[in-house]
Design an enzyme around this catalytic site. Structure first.
Site, PDB file in Angstrom:
ATOM      1  CB  CYS A   1      -0.745   2.767   3.863  1.00 47.58           C
ATOM      2  SG  CYS A   1      -2.287   2.141   3.253  1.00 47.58           S
ATOM      3  CG  ASP A   2       2.822   1.379   4.345  1.00 44.32           C
ATOM      4  OD1 ASP A   2       2.081   1.879   5.206  1.00 44.32           O
ATOM      5  OD2 ASP A   2       2.793   0.192   4.020  1.00 44.32           O
TER       6      ASP A   2
ATOM      7  CB  CYS B   1      -0.946   0.000   1.198  1.00 46.01           C
ATOM      8  SG  CYS B   1      -2.001   1.452   1.266  1.00 46.01           S
TER       9      CYS B   1
END
Lengths: 354, 114
Positions: A156-157, A153
């Protein structure tokens, strides 16, 4: 096509369904397919019960800009769009709950479902909209370093990798979108692709090629992820020359496609060899009467938000008509405006995108 | 943020006190507002905070407003859930995890609590 073995009913041992809640329609999953099915089922007064599953909103909550969903002229953020879907479904009385369906028994109606391994629910019809999840490569050290530099992701990261050199594997639109997103943080993004051409759409390819922070390593496969407590590099191989080398990266993002979340239905439903549920042509009917499938769980061809929403609409209409024929719970009206005046309900638009 | 939140909101400043010096086991959820999977797991965290009141401390740390602690613990992915006991990391979970899985980890820690 066979049904992949015998269903496991051990999850139902000792569970008392006498007092279980019984519903006309239970929808499993809350991506565009599930929430569109919920919208239509709710408007048909079927009072659908919807389980959010492990990723409420589905795959779109981990994306950034959605530019190809009709109606959003200026584009929209994936999580915001799913918020809109949810609100619209709830406006007509959708009963949306946290939790996941963890076991199903489709042997007779009403179907038996277990929610979070403990709560029994009876369903006269079930709409499956469990979608698909990101696939990993299955390398030896990939899972061990998950969260330690391995990620599926980027949105997200990505922010944890400022000024670092990252690698992303994949050649589709998701890989390009994530590579472009990662350039906001990374000093360099290497896209690794096993072929010498991309699967991504023309517009995404052009954007990626135009970005100076992105380099392409063609004909390249990843053989392992290196690092003790965090990603320190990748062992890569050029499939043309057979040469192996180490790529010094501190982050490894996987965007090689998706697998359908259909494990739960193995043994019950006809699926293709990769686990996509097979539906009867021009419908969302599965091989079990009263069980309908929509969205990415049954679509390995289009896999768009708009096609998922389209099939979600189809599933709700299929379920409603099926209930009208086979009888629903007493006191719940199943004859609705669809049947009375189908032309009025054209706000769902075309079900299939070309 | 929910009213009457039973979870503890962590900062770089109170981390030592609330987590490392805690008598109870602590579950720390590293999250950010823009992270979809973090939002997905948020209701689970809130439920756990109620379920484990008095037995374990459930805490959340926004990685946007606090960077020192996430960096110190090598957070590279969110949501990351770290389980602390007696000031040390004893367990972890990454990504969207089922409530019962987290509850099992907390039960294991709470039962050994002195």
């Amino acid at each position: 096509m066979n049904t992949n073995g015998t269903p496991d009913l051990s999850a139902f041992d000792g569970i008392d369904f006498d007092e279980a809640e019984r519903r006309n329609v239970v929808i499993i999953g809350t991506g565009p397919a599930g929430l569109t099915a919920a919208l239509y089922a709710a408007r048909a007064n079927l009072e659908p019960l919807v389980f959010e599953g492990t990723q409420p909103g589905g795959q779109l909550v981990t994306t950034t800009d959605v530019e190809n969903y009709p109606g959003y002229a200026d584009g929209v953020l994936g999580p915001e769009m799913m918020e809109d879907f949810r609100k619209q479904a709830e406006r007509f009385g959708t009963d949306l709950r946290h939790g996941s369906v963890t076991a199903v028994d489709f042997s007779e109606r009403p179907f038996r479902l277990m929610v979070d391994h403990e709560t029994p629910i009876l369903a006269d019809t079930v709409i499956i909209s469990t979608g698909a999840s990101a696939k990993y490569l299955g390398l030896k050290n990939e899972q061990r370093l998950l969260g330690r530099g391995v990620s599926a992701c980027a949105t997200c990261d990505g922010a944890f990798f400022r000024d670092e050199h990252l690698a992303i594997v994949g050649g589709g639109d998701t890989a390009m979108e994530e590579a472009l997103f990662l350039t906001r943080f990374a000093k360099k993004v290497s896209v690794l692709h096993r072929r010498d051409t991309l699967r991504a759409s023309q517009i995404m390819q052009e954007r990626a090629f135009a970005n100076d922070t992105i380099e392409f390593l063609w004909n390249t496969v990843v053989e392992d992820v290196l690092g003790e407590n965090a990603v320190e590099g990748l062992k890569i191989k050029n499939v043309e020359t057979g040469e192996t080398s180490t790529l010094d990266v501190t982050g490894f993002f996987v965007a090689i496609g998706h697998q359908p979340n259909t494990e739960l239905f193995k043994g019950w439903l006809d699926m293709d060899e990769t686990g996509y549920i097979q539906t009867l042509p021009d419908s969302t009917y599965t091989n079990i009467e009263g069980v309908f499938a929509c969205g990415d769980a049954q679509d390995h061809v289009y896999r768009q938000a708009v096609t998922a929403a389209g099939t979600g609409c189809m599933a709700a209409i299929d379920a409603e008509r099926w209930l009208a024929e086979h009888g629903a719970i007493d006191g719940v009206r199943t004859q609705t405006e669809y049947h009375a005046a189908p032309a009025e309900d054209s706000d769902g638009g075309m079900a299939v995108q070309g | 943020m929910a009213d009457n939140a039973k979870y503890v909101t962590l900062t770089d400043a109170n981390f030592q006190d609330e987590v490392l010096n805690s008598d109870q086991p602590v579950l720390v959820d590293f999250w950010a507002a823009w992270c979809g999977p973090c939002r997905a797991i948020a209701p689970t965290i809130e439920e756990l905070a109620s379920d484990y009141e008095g037995k374990a401390k459930i805490a959340k740390m926004d990685v946007d407003n606090n960077q020192q602690i996430p960096m110190q613990f090598g957070i590279r992915s969110i949501p990351t859930l770290l389980f602390f006991k007696d000031g040390r990391i004893v367990d972890q979970a990454i990504g969207v995890v089922q409530k019962r899985e987290l509850a099992a980890k907390l039960d294991a820690l709470a039962s050994q609590a002195a």
